[in-house]
Design an enzyme around this catalytic site. Structure first.
Site, mmCIF file in Angstrom:
data_model
loop_
_atom_site.group_PDB
_atom_site.id
_atom_site.type_symbol
_atom_site.label_atom_id
_atom_site.label_comp_id
_atom_site.label_asym_id
_atom_site.label_seq_id
_atom_site.Cartn_x
_atom_site.Cartn_y
_atom_site.Cartn_z
ATOM 1 N N HIS A 106 30.528 24.242 11.307
ATOM 2 C CA HIS A 106 31.108 23.002 10.799
ATOM 3 C C HIS A 106 29.966 22.084 10.385
ATOM 4 C CE1 HIS A 106 31.716 18.697 11.964
ATOM 5 N NE2 HIS A 106 32.716 18.809 11.122
ATOM 6 N N ASN A 108 29.392 18.001 8.351
ATOM 7 C CA ASN A 108 30.021 16.817 7.777
ATOM 8 C C ASN A 108 28.935 15.797 7.476
ATOM 9 O OD1 ASN A 108 31.085 13.846 8.580
ATOM 10 N ND2 ASN A 108 32.715 14.987 7.562
#
EC number: 1.3.3.3
Length: 299
Positions: A106, A108
């Site tokens: 992940h 971001n």
């Protein structure tokens, strides 16, 4: 060009570059793009790659959204901003490989701006990246963290240690008493110096592929069977639990009337829960528990 537009342009380019790199290493599937608009303000482009040679699902979304009032999840730590208007842009991705020997990942990077009566009252960067292996390999985890340390180095000796610790604390499932994976970097509320903070955001965004793709290359041809696949699906359940219970980005998106399809693209296409599951002592599956405790991975 104003500051917000500079960040926005960087993020759309980052999404393009990551998509191109993922398509190249997958070699089979391509991203499908979904352009969307938000009634309250703004929109985005969500890209999903499915059923590739390497990735079961890879989702990466860009959004530029705004609203008339900050939702509770955004103002909980900044009560002075309650009721302010806001605008935010970001890129968020989650990749779920087929092979259980390739970690899920992940990343971001985002920028947030709050205004009151037409004047900016706060602006900050946030983001990071983290790694969730099912069959961890020390070489991979050390590479991941050494890449993170290297990109942090120009921003001070304490940057890596502080943001690594923040990542360990943030991606922690309190009800399971374990980390979501082996960590990485996490930061938020970085808003003291725009140029320096923007440079750090770019370092994190650009460094993600350097950290992840070599691991994919090393593990994508590792043989596996039904037992490894079953364990991967079971451990994906932890990913779902974290995202729906703790993740501030998910909560912000849902509370602000965001687009559910894009917000929940992080969830794996297949997952399983098993009541009372315990891996066999001494097994490869049992080894994972030793990695779900924060530690120094630099060697």
């Amino acid at each position: 060009m104003n500051e917000f537009d500079r960040v926005r342009d960087y993020l759309t380019d980052l999404q393009d570059r990551i998509c191109a790199a993922v398509e190249a290493i997958d070699g089979k599937a391509r991203f499908a793009e979904d352009l969307w608009q938000r009634a309250e303000g703004g929109g985005g482009r969500t890209r999903i790659l499915r059923d590739g040679a390497v990735f079961e699902q890879a989702g990466i979304g860009f959004s530029d959204v705004s609203g008339a009032r900050l939702p509770p999840s955004a103002s909980a730590h900044r009560p002075e901003l309650a009721g302010a208007t806001w605008r935010a842009c970001g890129v968020s991705l989650v990749f779920h490989p087929h092979n259980p020997h390739i970690p899920t990942t992940h990343a971001n990077v985002r920028y947030f701006r709050a205004e009151r009566d037409g004047e900016m009252v706060a602006a900050w960067f946030g983001g990071g990246f983290d790694l969730t292996p099912f069959y961890p390999v020390d070489e991979d985890v050390m590479h991941w963290h050494r890449t993170a340390q290297a990109l942090c180095a120009p921003f001070g000796e304490e940057r890596y240690a502080a943001h690594k610790r923040w990542c360990d604390e943030y991606f922690f499932l309190r009800h399971r008493d374990e980390t979501r994976g082996v960590g990485g970097l996490f930061f938020d509320d970085l808003g003291q110096d725009f140029e320096r903070d923007f440079a750090y955001q770019r370092a994190v965004g650009d460094g993600f592929l350097d950290a992840y793709l070599p691991i994919v290359e090393r593990r994508k041809d590792t043989p596996y069977g039904e037992a490894e696949r079953a364990f991967q699906l079971y451990r994906r359940g932890r990913y779902v639990e974290f995202n729906l219970v703790y993740d501030r980005g998910t909560l912000f998106g849902l509370q602000s009337g965001g687009r559910a399809e894009s917000i929940l693209m992080s969830l794996p296409p297949q997952v399983r829960w098993e009541y009372g599951f315990q891996p066999q002592p001494g097994s490869a599956e049992a080894r994972l528990a030793d990695y779900l405790i924060p530690r120094d991975w630099l060697g």
